[in-house]
Motif scaffolding. Sequence first.
Motif, short mmCIF file in Angstrom:
data_model
loop_
_atom_site.label_atom_id
_atom_site.label_comp_id
_atom_site.label_asym_id
_atom_site.label_seq_id
_atom_site.Cartn_x
_atom_site.Cartn_y
_atom_site.Cartn_z
N ASP A 95 -7.14 -10.97 -1.68
CA ASP A 95 -6.89 -11.94 -2.76
C ASP A 95 -5.65 -11.61 -3.58
N GLY A 96 -4.84 -10.68 -3.11
CA GLY A 96 -3.56 -10.39 -3.74
C GLY A 96 -3.59 -9.34 -4.84
N GLU A 97 -4.74 -8.72 -5.09
CA GLU A 97 -4.82 -7.68 -6.11
C GLU A 97 -4.16 -6.41 -5.58
N ILE A 98 -3.34 -5.80 -6.42
CA ILE A 98 -2.60 -4.60 -6.03
C ILE A 98 -3.24 -3.38 -6.69
N GLU A 99 -3.40 -2.32 -5.91
CA GLU A 99 -3.88 -1.06 -6.46
C GLU A 99 -2.95 0.06 -6.00
N ALA A 100 -2.47 0.82 -6.96
CA ALA A 100 -1.64 1.99 -6.66
C ALA A 100 -2.33 3.21 -7.25
N VAL A 101 -2.40 4.26 -6.45
CA VAL A 101 -3.08 5.50 -6.86
C VAL A 101 -2.11 6.66 -6.65
N GLY A 102 -2.09 7.58 -7.60
CA GLY A 102 -1.28 8.79 -7.49
C GLY A 102 -2.19 10.01 -7.54
N ALA A 103 -1.72 11.13 -7.03
CA ALA A 103 -2.50 12.37 -7.05
C ALA A 103 -1.57 13.57 -7.16
N VAL A 104 -2.04 14.59 -7.87
CA VAL A 104 -1.33 15.87 -7.94
C VAL A 104 -2.32 16.96 -7.55
N TRP A 105 -1.87 17.89 -6.73
CA TRP A 105 -2.71 18.98 -6.25
C TRP A 105 -1.98 20.29 -6.47
N TYR A 106 -2.58 21.14 -7.29
CA TYR A 106 -1.98 22.42 -7.65
C TYR A 106 -2.47 23.56 -6.78
#
Length: 106
Positions: free
Chosen positions: A38-49
Amino acid sequence: MHCVVRSQLIKQIRHWTRQSLKMLSTITIGSTHQVSDDGEIEAVGAVWYGQNNTQNKAFTVPDNLASPEAGDWAAILEAAKTTPKHSKLELFKWNEQDGYKHPTLN
């Protein structure tokens, strides 16, 4: 006399090496970007130490900022915010396709 100077020099070099290692932050970043039917955008970020590090984090980028690169940029910003001042920041990008970390910015 010569041995004393050499011994002091070795101690100083070891101290500098320990200090240099403390000043290096190596962080792996990752991201994903998905567009639903339906055109919904999801962006996810991650940091791993590192393994069992309480600073490890994954987060959703706000809808108004979501784009293909937004997760990476958000992860870079998070890494920069959590790195001690005057430290060298070494970032690696996790690539799901080949399963390897690739150097990004130094």
